[in-house]
Design an enzyme around this catalytic site. Structure first.
Site, PDB file in Angstrom:
ATOM      1  N   GLU A   1       4.587 -11.501  32.902  1.00  0.00           N
ATOM      2  CA  GLU A   1       5.274 -12.832  32.489  1.00  0.00           C
ATOM      3  C   GLU A   1       6.545 -12.725  31.839  1.00  0.00           C
ATOM      4  OE1 GLU A   1       3.078 -15.519  30.470  1.00  0.00           O
ATOM      5  OE2 GLU A   1       1.626 -16.047  32.232  1.00  0.00           O
TER       6      GLU A   1
ATOM      7  N   GLU B   1      -3.424 -14.508  37.233  1.00  0.00           N
ATOM      8  CA  GLU B   1      -4.012 -15.310  36.044  1.00  0.00           C
ATOM      9  C   GLU B   1      -4.348 -16.769  36.459  1.00  0.00           C
ATOM     10  OE1 GLU B   1      -2.192 -14.787  32.121  1.00  0.00           O
ATOM     11  OE2 GLU B   1      -1.942 -12.877  32.358  1.00  0.00           O
TER      12      GLU B   1
END
Ligand code: FCB
Length: 450
Positions: free
Chosen positions: A173, A355
């Site tokens: 991320e 995720e």
């Protein structure tokens, strides 16, 4: 021979679809001061007053550093085929560069070997936000030579683990840790400065490219990806300034990293702003060939113009009739389908969902029979996996799914009060208890549990 359960086959997912579970070093390992680990920017951030709920720190976390064998056994019983973990840079290089910490390196040797013995494929991520404090003190990601520091760290990891680990991600991320850490000031290292943010974006992109080159050169048969947060971004309403604010927010959140890495250009609004930091040859250094796209998806993002913020845009409110979780995130499992189809169309790489999960502030303590009925999480996971299967049917090239998270853990600013695990952790005793969502996941993926 089919390797999927009838439930998974009914979703239309391919036989070789990979089911996994994710964690990250700072969130689960603990042992923060043990065996020579150096401090990270998150250790520092946790000690700033009022920044993390309840003053929580990563000092002990889930004690995964000592309990990894138990956690691997748990995953084996759940039927998990792959474990996505991250390597803590300051655990293996306590000052970020220079002296190597053998004891830190040994930990990941033990973890990897245990995973392989259990038949679980290790997926290693090099950077899940725990940047060495010592490098930050030298100027950190604002310095262009930070890309070289990352490449040296990647070299160490590739040489040490590349015989056994084939699946590598450079960063987790990019957009979230850079936005929160350098533009909003909500995460480590708590900076809110547009020029700093722009430099950091570019240098982290250069670090990614350098990391890919190192992994490609040193790991035989490496399969290399990066992990992006992709949440469809919508304006909070149709006021022109909010529509423009959301367009900029979309670039910052969703495109500023994968576009240069895969398409070799920055999205338009960022391209203009970042120009002063881009040198000849940089786009080729960033845009290295990739094997897969890792996506973390939770919810759509609503955005708006926000003149007081560094970029003049920020988070907006979801429509009032949209359900929300008790941590305030929009509840819209359908957005997952949209996200996966968008990504397939834009980047044309195999996708792994690295995720997806459900967070709650509920204590989720076991009842008198020892059960934790986390119905909302179970329903959310079921709906998201259904949405992913629809996307697959509609042409999204999605090859695997990792639930976030295996364990309740240190949820950044939410501390231990926000729980994302399918396995409950009692942080006083470190006892692990399967929630009903874990049993459901195990049934779906062919585990031995319940
Ligand atoms: C993602 C992070 C992960 C976890 C989940 C809930 O943004 O990658 O570490 O905190 O959110």
């Amino acid at each position: 021979m089919p390797t999927q359960t009838p439930e998974a086959r009914a979703l239309g997912l391919p036989d070789d679809f990979l089911w996994g579970a994710s964690t990250s070093a700072f969130q689960v390992e603990g042992a923060a001061g043990e065996d020579g680990r150096g401090p990270s920017v998150w250790d520092t951030f946790c000690r700033l007053k009022g920044r993390v709920d309840n003053g929580d720190t990563g000092d002990v976390a889930c004690d995964h550093y000592h309990r990894y064998a138990e956690d691997v056994a748990l995953m084996r019983d759940l039927g998990v085929g792959a474990y996505r973990f991250s390597i803590s840079w300051p655990r293996v290089l306590p000052r970020g560069r220079g002296a190597i910490n053998e004891k830190g390196l040994d930990f990941y040797d033990r973890l990897i070997d245990r995973l392989l013995e259990a038949g679980i494929e290790p997926w290693a991520c090099l950077y899940h936000w725990d940047f060495p404090q010592a490098l930050h003190d030298l100027g950190g990601w604002s310095r262009r030579d930070s890309a070289g520091w990352f490449a040296d760290y990647a070299t160490l990891c590739a040489r040490r683990y590349g015989d056994r680990v084939k699946r590598w991600a450079t960063f987790n991320e990019f957009s979230v840790f850079t936005l929160f850490g350098y533009a909003f000031g909500w995460g480590a290292p708590s900076i809110a400065d547009r020029a700093e943010h722009l430099k950091v974006i570019h240098h982290v992109n250069l670090a990614h490219g350098a990391g890919v080159d190192v992994l490609r050169a040193l790991v035989p048969n490496a399969s290399i990806g990066a992990v992006h947060s992709y949440q469809p971004c919508r304006p909070e309403d149709d006021a022109p300034e909010n529509v423009e604010g959301a367009a900029l927010f979309n670039e910052l959140w969703n495109l500023t990293f994968p576009d240069p890495q895969i398409l070799s250009h920055y999205p338009p609004r960022i391209a203009q702003a970042i120009e002063p930091y881009v040198q000849a040859g940089d786009m080729a250094r960033i845009g290295r060939p990739m094997d897969w796209f890792g996506v973390n998806h939770y919810a759509p993002v609503y955005a708006k113009a926000e003149p007081g913020m560094v970029w003049g845009c920020g988070f907006g409110s979801p429509p009032p009739d949209m359900p929300r979780t008790n941590i305030g995130w929009p509840y819209q499992p359908d957005a997952f389908r949209e996200a996966l189809l968008d990504l397939t169309g834009r980047y044309r790489l195999p996708i792994y969902v690295t995720e997806n999960g459900y967070g709650t502030k509920a204590a989720e303590t076991p009842d008198e029979r020892g059960m934790i009925n986390d119905t909302e999480r179970l329903d959310y996971l079921r709906a998201c996996i259904g949405s992913m299967a629809e996307a697959h049917k509609a042409g999204a090239d999605v090859r695997g799914y990792f639930v976030w998270s295996l364990l309740d853990n240190f949820e950044w600013g939410g501390g231990y009060g926000t729980r994302f695990g399918i396995v409950h952790v009692d942080f006083a005793t470190q006892k692990r208890t399967l929630k009903e969502s874990a049993k459901w996941y195990a049934r779906l993926i062919g585990g031995r549990v319940a």
